[in-house]
Design an enzyme around this catalytic site. Sequence first.
Site, PDB file in Angstrom:
ATOM      1  N   GLU A  95       5.744   0.764  -4.161  1.00 57.27           N
ATOM      2  CA  GLU A  95       5.822  -0.619  -4.592  1.00 57.27           C
ATOM      3  C   GLU A  95       5.093  -0.823  -5.914  1.00 57.27           C
ATOM      4  OE1 GLU A  95       6.450  -3.159  -0.554  1.00 57.27           O
ATOM      5  OE2 GLU A  95       4.454  -2.383  -0.877  1.00 57.27           O
ATOM      6  N   CYS A 122      -7.401  -1.768   4.552  1.00 61.17           N
ATOM      7  CA  CYS A 122      -6.252  -1.669   3.641  1.00 61.17           C
ATOM      8  C   CYS A 122      -5.003  -1.213   4.381  1.00 61.17           C
ATOM      9  CB  CYS A 122      -6.571  -0.696   2.505  1.00 61.17           C
ATOM     10  SG  CYS A 122      -5.213  -0.514   1.338  1.00 61.17           S
ATOM     11  N   GLY A 164      -2.156   3.962  -3.467  1.00 58.72           N
ATOM     12  CA  GLY A 164      -2.730   5.236  -3.878  1.00 58.72           C
ATOM     13  C   GLY A 164      -4.064   5.116  -4.573  1.00 58.72           C
TER      14      GLY A 164
HETATM   15  N1  SAH Z   1      -7.329   3.103  -4.438  1.00 62.70           N
HETATM   16  C1  SAH Z   1      -7.783   2.251  -5.502  1.00 62.70           C
HETATM   17  C2  SAH Z   1      -6.676   1.334  -5.933  1.00 62.70           C
HETATM   18  C3  SAH Z   1      -6.361   0.214  -4.963  1.00 62.70           C
HETATM   19  S1  SAH Z   1      -6.831  -1.221  -5.783  1.00 62.70           S
HETATM   20  C4  SAH Z   1      -9.024   1.510  -5.063  1.00 62.70           C
HETATM   21  O1  SAH Z   1      -9.321   1.530  -3.875  1.00 62.70           O
HETATM   22  O2  SAH Z   1      -9.725   0.974  -5.902  1.00 62.70           O
HETATM   23  C5  SAH Z   1      -6.675  -2.415  -4.679  1.00 62.70           C
HETATM   24  C6  SAH Z   1      -7.962  -3.168  -4.401  1.00 62.70           C
HETATM   25  O3  SAH Z   1      -7.667  -4.008  -3.294  1.00 62.70           O
HETATM   26  C7  SAH Z   1      -9.100  -2.253  -3.957  1.00 62.70           C
HETATM   27  O4  SAH Z   1     -10.339  -2.762  -4.371  1.00 62.70           O
HETATM   28  C8  SAH Z   1      -8.956  -2.338  -2.461  1.00 62.70           C
HETATM   29  O5  SAH Z   1     -10.129  -1.968  -1.789  1.00 62.70           O
HETATM   30  C9  SAH Z   1      -8.616  -3.782  -2.276  1.00 62.70           C
HETATM   31  N2  SAH Z   1      -8.020  -4.068  -0.973  1.00 62.70           N
HETATM   32  C10 SAH Z   1      -7.487  -3.208  -0.091  1.00 62.70           C
HETATM   33  N3  SAH Z   1      -7.074  -3.842   1.007  1.00 62.70           N
HETATM   34  C11 SAH Z   1      -7.351  -5.153   0.822  1.00 62.70           C
HETATM   35  C12 SAH Z   1      -7.126  -6.316   1.601  1.00 62.70           C
HETATM   36  N4  SAH Z   1      -6.541  -6.261   2.783  1.00 62.70           N
HETATM   37  N5  SAH Z   1      -7.536  -7.498   1.086  1.00 62.70           N
HETATM   38  C13 SAH Z   1      -8.103  -7.588  -0.142  1.00 62.70           C
HETATM   39  N6  SAH Z   1      -8.306  -6.515  -0.925  1.00 62.70           N
HETATM   40  C14 SAH Z   1      -7.949  -5.311  -0.453  1.00 62.70           C
END
Ligand code: SAH
Length: 361
Positions: A95, A122, A164
Amino acid sequence: MTTAVHVDAAELELEEIESHLEAIGVPRFHARQIFQWIYRRGITDFDAMTDLGRELRAELSSRFAVATPTVAKHERSVDGTAKFLLELADGHLIESVFIPDTPQQTFCLSTQVGCAMKCAFCLTAKMGIIRNLTAGEIVGQVRVLLRELHMLGQRFNIVLMGMGEPLHNYDATMKALRILADEHGLAVAPRRVTLSTVGVLPALERLATEPLMPNLAISLHSTTEEQRDRLVPINRKYGLEELLDACRRFPLKRRNRITFEYVMLEHVNDTPEDARRLVKLLQGIKAKVNLLPLNAAPGIPFDRPSDERVNRFAAILAERGVTVSVRRSRGRDIRAACGQLITESTRQAPGQRLADKMGTK
Ligand code: SAH
């Protein structure tokens, strides 16, 4: 169509195209023309590259192809956010999200099919890691979005915040940034790119030495080792303290700062004590904090805190001089918001079936 005999030009940096041309006796400068067609004009059919001679076009068509992800589904949110489900050559689905007016136009790109990091809140984590994307597949998302949104020639920013973990797919991610930055193509300056990571330390140290340096966002999410071990399991390998040390050493341009993302989980990490600990941890780092109130989803065992709790947390940071913003969630109605990207690798009912298995509608 790409066949075994075709070289996929989407995977090549400009210099690599030059070398390929040289090897078949074609002058190197034609590579620039090819690059302009592919990236500036969105043309991937060599026969249509009309400033190349007819014979050369035929020769190129017989040797090269440009693989491009296809659009399997396109959804638009009431807030203008658009989510694209893209199918790769091998049938896997990823996506990509377009987020308008933030105030710039932003493309949120995936770097892997699924993710290996297993963050507890996540949705992408539920897929596990299926495979890395290639550099051409990462850049291909930009080509598709530019075409589909009629944005060729317009400015945009990139956040590597889709599916990712970019630093778990280091080489392809960096190659993608080089292709994107090339002045003969899209010329996306690294300062318009933000790489978000959980903090894969060896890769973060390597990033600190790159000539093309994107902005850095760190998914921190916790202020103690114990809690981060649970929420962001890679912390068991590369702990909070080491991560923050690496951030302290990270080379930053003059006015630049590291963004610390902090997902807010009700009654888990959203208390005033958490906020005060966060202020302490960030001392000595040129930081800003981006609070991400949880985007709740079925199968995610946490709740989103109330606005009051979020504001209270933000106020504690602000009072102590930490720059803080709250991420307004975009595209939640089409499940395009942070942590909500999930697909299945089959061609049918992508995403939904997996969500069904997890007890959603
Ligand atoms: N893997 C990388 C890129 C993902 S970025 C990383 O973890 O940084 C996406 C962001 O959204 C990250 O900070 C992740 O922790 C956050 N995220 C993941 N699940 C989420 C959720 N359910 N609600 C809000 N933020 C979330």
